[in-house]
Design an enzyme around this catalytic site. Structure first.
Site, PDB file in Angstrom:
ATOM      1  N   ASN A   1       0.884  -1.175   0.000  1.00 33.32           N
ATOM      2  CA  ASN A   1       0.000   0.000   0.000  1.00 33.32           C
ATOM      3  C   ASN A   1       0.913   1.212   0.000  1.00 33.32           C
ATOM      4  O   ASN A   1       1.428   1.614   1.040  1.00 33.32           O
ATOM      5  CB  ASN A   1      -0.895  -0.028   1.243  1.00 33.32           C
ATOM      6  CG  ASN A   1      -1.843   1.151   1.286  1.00 33.32           C
ATOM      7  OD1 ASN A   1      -1.766   2.054   0.455  1.00 33.32           O
ATOM      8  ND2 ASN A   1      -2.726   1.145   2.256  1.00 33.32           N
TER       9      ASN A   1
ATOM     10  N   LYS B   1       3.089   0.838   3.321  1.00 37.07           N
ATOM     11  CA  LYS B   1       2.796  -0.258   4.247  1.00 37.07           C
ATOM     12  C   LYS B   1       2.920  -1.567   3.485  1.00 37.07           C
ATOM     13  O   LYS B   1       2.551  -1.627   2.307  1.00 37.07           O
ATOM     14  CB  LYS B   1       1.369  -0.143   4.782  1.00 37.07           C
ATOM     15  CG  LYS B   1       1.155   0.993   5.750  1.00 37.07           C
ATOM     16  CD  LYS B   1      -0.250   0.896   6.348  1.00 37.07           C
ATOM     17  CE  LYS B   1      -0.744   2.275   6.712  1.00 37.07           C
ATOM     18  NZ  LYS B   1      -2.143   2.506   6.586  1.00 37.07           N
TER      19      LYS B   1
ATOM     20  N   ARG C   1      -2.523  -2.108  -3.494  1.00 38.31           N
ATOM     21  CA  ARG C   1      -3.737  -1.328  -3.289  1.00 38.31           C
ATOM     22  C   ARG C   1      -3.685  -0.141  -4.256  1.00 38.31           C
ATOM     23  O   ARG C   1      -2.693   0.587  -4.303  1.00 38.31           O
ATOM     24  CB  ARG C   1      -3.795  -0.821  -1.852  1.00 38.31           C
ATOM     25  CG  ARG C   1      -4.987   0.068  -1.655  1.00 38.31           C
ATOM     26  CD  ARG C   1      -4.912   0.805  -0.353  1.00 38.31           C
ATOM     27  NE  ARG C   1      -6.107   1.628  -0.201  1.00 38.31           N
ATOM     28  CZ  ARG C   1      -6.133   2.754   0.479  1.00 38.31           C
ATOM     29  NH1 ARG C   1      -5.054   3.180   1.085  1.00 38.31           N
ATOM     30  NH2 ARG C   1      -7.240   3.446   0.573  1.00 38.31           N
TER      31      ARG C   1
ATOM     32  N   HIS D   1     -13.079   2.527   0.199  1.00 39.05           N
ATOM     33  CA  HIS D   1     -13.082   1.436   1.195  1.00 39.05           C
ATOM     34  C   HIS D   1     -13.732   0.176   0.631  1.00 39.05           C
ATOM     35  O   HIS D   1     -14.203  -0.679   1.387  1.00 39.05           O
ATOM     36  CB  HIS D   1     -13.878   1.832   2.470  1.00 39.05           C
ATOM     37  CG  HIS D   1     -13.227   2.879   3.321  1.00 39.05           C
ATOM     38  ND1 HIS D   1     -13.958   3.839   3.983  1.00 39.05           N
ATOM     39  CD2 HIS D   1     -11.931   3.095   3.646  1.00 39.05           C
ATOM     40  CE1 HIS D   1     -13.134   4.624   4.667  1.00 39.05           C
ATOM     41  NE2 HIS D   1     -11.901   4.191   4.465  1.00 39.05           N
TER      42      HIS D   1
ATOM     43  N   ARG E   1     -12.383  15.065   8.255  1.00 38.94           N
ATOM     44  CA  ARG E   1     -13.193  15.468   7.090  1.00 38.94           C
ATOM     45  C   ARG E   1     -14.606  15.819   7.521  1.00 38.94           C
ATOM     46  O   ARG E   1     -15.183  15.166   8.385  1.00 38.94           O
ATOM     47  CB  ARG E   1     -13.259  14.332   6.062  1.00 38.94           C
ATOM     48  CG  ARG E   1     -11.933  13.995   5.419  1.00 38.94           C
ATOM     49  CD  ARG E   1     -12.143  13.007   4.280  1.00 38.94           C
ATOM     50  NE  ARG E   1     -10.887  12.458   3.824  1.00 38.94           N
ATOM     51  CZ  ARG E   1     -10.571  11.156   3.874  1.00 38.94           C
ATOM     52  NH1 ARG E   1     -11.441  10.272   4.340  1.00 38.94           N
ATOM     53  NH2 ARG E   1      -9.411  10.738   3.442  1.00 38.94           N
TER      54      ARG E   1
ATOM     55  N   ASP F   1      -8.741  11.614  17.180  1.00 39.89           N
ATOM     56  CA  ASP F   1      -8.717  10.262  17.739  1.00 39.89           C
ATOM     57  C   ASP F   1      -9.828  10.102  18.776  1.00 39.89           C
ATOM     58  O   ASP F   1      -9.918  10.881  19.723  1.00 39.89           O
ATOM     59  CB  ASP F   1      -7.346   9.986  18.360  1.00 39.89           C
ATOM     60  CG  ASP F   1      -7.166   8.505  18.674  1.00 39.89           C
ATOM     61  OD1 ASP F   1      -7.999   7.944  19.428  1.00 39.89           O
ATOM     62  OD2 ASP F   1      -6.210   7.911  18.157  1.00 39.89           O
TER      63      ASP F   1
ATOM     64  N   GLY G   1     -15.101   1.222  14.773  1.00 41.29           N
ATOM     65  CA  GLY G   1     -16.147   0.183  14.746  1.00 41.29           C
ATOM     66  C   GLY G   1     -15.750  -1.070  15.505  1.00 41.29           C
ATOM     67  O   GLY G   1     -16.574  -1.715  16.160  1.00 41.29           O
TER      68      GLY G   1
ATOM     69  N   ASN H   1     -13.223  -1.185  17.921  1.00 42.15           N
ATOM     70  CA  ASN H   1     -12.661  -0.972  19.269  1.00 42.15           C
ATOM     71  C   ASN H   1     -13.480  -0.120  20.224  1.00 42.15           C
ATOM     72  O   ASN H   1     -13.290  -0.194  21.427  1.00 42.15           O
ATOM     73  CB  ASN H   1     -11.277  -0.314  19.142  1.00 42.15           C
ATOM     74  CG  ASN H   1     -10.285  -1.212  18.449  1.00 42.15           C
ATOM     75  OD1 ASN H   1     -10.084  -2.347  18.888  1.00 42.15           O
ATOM     76  ND2 ASN H   1      -9.689  -0.752  17.371  1.00 42.15           N
TER      77      ASN H   1
ATOM     78  N   GLU I   1      -8.006  -5.671   5.097  1.00 41.94           N
ATOM     79  CA  GLU I   1      -7.854  -5.303   3.684  1.00 41.94           C
ATOM     80  C   GLU I   1      -6.640  -5.985   3.048  1.00 41.94           C
ATOM     81  O   GLU I   1      -6.675  -6.344   1.875  1.00 41.94           O
ATOM     82  CB  GLU I   1      -7.748  -3.773   3.565  1.00 41.94           C
ATOM     83  CG  GLU I   1      -9.094  -3.100   3.781  1.00 41.94           C
ATOM     84  CD  GLU I   1      -9.006  -1.616   4.091  1.00 41.94           C
ATOM     85  OE1 GLU I   1      -8.644  -1.274   5.224  1.00 41.94           O
ATOM     86  OE2 GLU I   1      -9.306  -0.810   3.202  1.00 41.94           O
TER      87      GLU I   1
HETATM   88  P1  ADP Z   1      -7.553   4.569   9.063  1.00 41.39           P
HETATM   89  O1  ADP Z   1      -7.219   3.187   8.502  1.00 41.39           O
HETATM   90  O2  ADP Z   1      -8.667   5.264   8.357  1.00 41.39           O
HETATM   91  O3  ADP Z   1      -6.355   5.437   9.301  1.00 41.39           O
HETATM   92  P2  ADP Z   1      -8.326   3.060  11.433  1.00 41.39           P
HETATM   93  O4  ADP Z   1      -9.368   2.160  10.895  1.00 41.39           O
HETATM   94  O5  ADP Z   1      -7.010   2.487  11.810  1.00 41.39           O
HETATM   95  O6  ADP Z   1      -8.132   4.340  10.520  1.00 41.39           O
HETATM   96  O7  ADP Z   1      -8.958   3.794  12.701  1.00 41.39           O
HETATM   97  C1  ADP Z   1      -8.202   4.700  13.453  1.00 41.39           C
HETATM   98  C2  ADP Z   1      -9.105   5.332  14.491  1.00 41.39           C
HETATM   99  O8  ADP Z   1      -9.710   4.317  15.299  1.00 41.39           O
HETATM  100  C3  ADP Z   1      -8.345   6.188  15.488  1.00 41.39           C
HETATM  101  O9  ADP Z   1      -8.198   7.498  15.010  1.00 41.39           O
HETATM  102  C4  ADP Z   1      -9.244   6.145  16.693  1.00 41.39           C
HETATM  103  O10 ADP Z   1     -10.168   7.212  16.589  1.00 41.39           O
HETATM  104  C5  ADP Z   1      -9.988   4.844  16.579  1.00 41.39           C
HETATM  105  N1  ADP Z   1      -9.590   3.874  17.606  1.00 41.39           N
HETATM  106  C6  ADP Z   1      -8.602   2.968  17.569  1.00 41.39           C
HETATM  107  N2  ADP Z   1      -8.546   2.259  18.720  1.00 41.39           N
HETATM  108  C7  ADP Z   1      -9.539   2.719  19.505  1.00 41.39           C
HETATM  109  C8  ADP Z   1     -10.031   2.403  20.815  1.00 41.39           C
HETATM  110  N3  ADP Z   1      -9.477   1.458  21.562  1.00 41.39           N
HETATM  111  N4  ADP Z   1     -11.074   3.102  21.279  1.00 41.39           N
HETATM  112  C9  ADP Z   1     -11.652   4.073  20.551  1.00 41.39           C
HETATM  113  N5  ADP Z   1     -11.243   4.399  19.315  1.00 41.39           N
HETATM  114  C10 ADP Z   1     -10.205   3.755  18.789  1.00 41.39           C
END
Ligand code: ADP
Length: 395
Positions: free
Chosen positions: A7, A14, A90, A179, A240, A282, A332, A334, A383
């Site tokens: 990617n 990555k 990707r 996505h 965004r 975050d 979603g 975590n 992915e």
């Molecule tokens: P992307 O691939 O779009 O960069 P991810 O799918 O890795 O993003 O998601 C990252 C986001 O997930 C983080 O910015 C954070 O907001 C959220 N996140 C990750 N771990 C946790 C957790 N334990 N609790 C709440 N939110 C989390």
């Protein structure tokens, strides 16, 4: 078969090396600050992690370093590069040309180049990664897997905007959606977990990460999705804005002395929950701030959940029903608090949250009570594995 999944972005790359039979990750890692100075984090499974600063003037240098680490006597996981039988790349945008993954021939690469102006920040970087791998691994088949491909099944009523039709004909302005690899993977996996045929399921996949999108999957096929011409449309995301009255652009441009590019930059990078809260993009930081009484952080979380719930409602309407609502990606998978907040809106669909089941992270699990009329569940996305499978299928 060993498959290298790449990617490649403009300043980062990555990678994962996956054994396609066992589907185990043999090594994964990240090159950062390409074109600036260069940093590599290499994680071989079962061996010590390596983190080094190393010059990476361009993507080819980064790929070269990755290959050297994969075959290294100490931190490597293969004896020789010839063990890599395919590379899966990707690719962000395949326009209307690519509705599925493809072997990357010279002709295909030329076609992808034509999509560059639809994703100027991503596609050119993806192509640089592809060409670097072609140079360093001549003869190894390369496969392109597009973020947009899964959504090419959307009907015209879902992908056309209310704009003069000629903009679609002349400039290809339409909803593409992104996505796709994740939405496809999760919708299939949901059916497997539930022991159902994907053709019999209406699923709404909520990919909630830093970038977030929702997809209506009817019988295994994407029929609508929240991201649009670019990933800016739809949900309120980390930075965004998501959906917005387009007239805001002109108004803000005038007030702030910005041009269109400047405002769009604000909408992409300084908006979303970060812009609303002034705290962070975050969700862990937002949660902490909200618990400490920060009202803007609380508002950001409320707005995020509300927008997701509105999209879920609209896709249940679009499909004339829904069987499963699946949560995936960083938030979603975590954030149990955010899942609970969203599911609270879905009582009218006959969904009740099983709070005990919801009290987990990153597990494949049903989180609605057994008597719920629609299933809510967590289904972690993967992915890289999806790209590996696509590569194996084509090679
Ligand atoms: P992307 O691939 O779009 O960069 P991810 O799918 O890795 O993003 O998601 C990252 C986001 O997930 C983080 O910015 C954070 O907001 C959220 N996140 C990750 N771990 C946790 C957790 N334990 N609790 C709440 N939110 C989390």
């Amino acid at each position: 078969m060993k498959v290298l999944v790449i990617n490649c972005g403009s300043s980062s790359l990555k990678y994962q090396l996956i054994d396609s039979v066992s589907e185990e990750v043999l090594a994964k890692g990240l090159c950062e600050r390409i074109g600036i100075d260069g940093r590599l984090t290499h994680k071989p499974t079962g061996k010590a992690e390596v983190a080094i600063e190393a010059a990476m003037p361009d993507q080819k240098a980064a790929v070269s370093l990755v290959l050297a680490h994969l075959t290294d006597a100490v931190c490597g996981v293969i004896a020789d590069l010839s063990e890599i039988e395919a590379v899966g790349h990707r690719v962000v945008h395949g326009g209307e040309k690519f509705a599925s993954s493809v072997i990357l021939t010279e002709e295909v690469i030329a076609e992808i180049e034509k999509c560059n102006e639809l994703a100027p920040l991503h596609n050119p970087a993806n192509l640089i990664g592809i060409n670097a791998c072609k140079d360093l691994m001549p003869g190894v088949p390369m496969v392109g897997v597009f973020d947009t491909a899964f959504h090419q099944t959307m009907p015209k009523k879902a992908f056309l905007y209310g704009l003069p039709y000629e903009y679609y004909e002349k400039y290809a302005v339409r909803r593409y959606g992104f996505h796709g690899t994740s939405h496809s993977f999760v919708s299939k996996r949901v059916a497997e977990i539930l022991g159902k045929d994907v053709k019999d399921l209406k699923t709404i996949v909520c990919h909630l990460g830093n970038g977030s999108s929702i997809c209506a999957v009817d019988g295994g096929i994407s029929v609508d999705t929240s991201m649009g011409f670019t990933p800016l449309e739809g949900l309120v995301m980390g930075t965004r804005s998501g959906d917005l009255d387009p007239a805001v652009l002109e108004y803000i441009a005038g007030k702030e002395g910005l041009d269109v590019k400047g405002v769009v930059n604000v909408l992409n990078k300084k908006s979303g929950v970060h812009g609303i809260s002034g705290v962070s993009s975050d969700f862990r930081d937002l949660d902490t701030a909200s618990k400490e009484g920060n009202e803007r952080a609380t508002a950001a979380l409320d707005i995020f959940a509300y927008r997701v719930a509105k999209y879920v409602g609209s896709y249940a309407a679009a499909m004339n029903g829904v069987d499963v609502i699946a949560f995936t990606a960083g938030i979603g998978e975590n954030d149990k608090g955010m899942r609970a907040k969203i599911v609270e809106y879905l009582g009218y669909l006959g969904i009740t949250l099983d709070a005990e089941a919801n009290d987990c992270r990153g597990k494949e699990r049903v989180i609605s009570t057994p008597d719920s009329k629609v299933i809510a569940m967590i289904c972690p996305t993967n992915e890289e594995l999806a790209i590996c499978r696509e590569a194996v299928a084509l090679v």
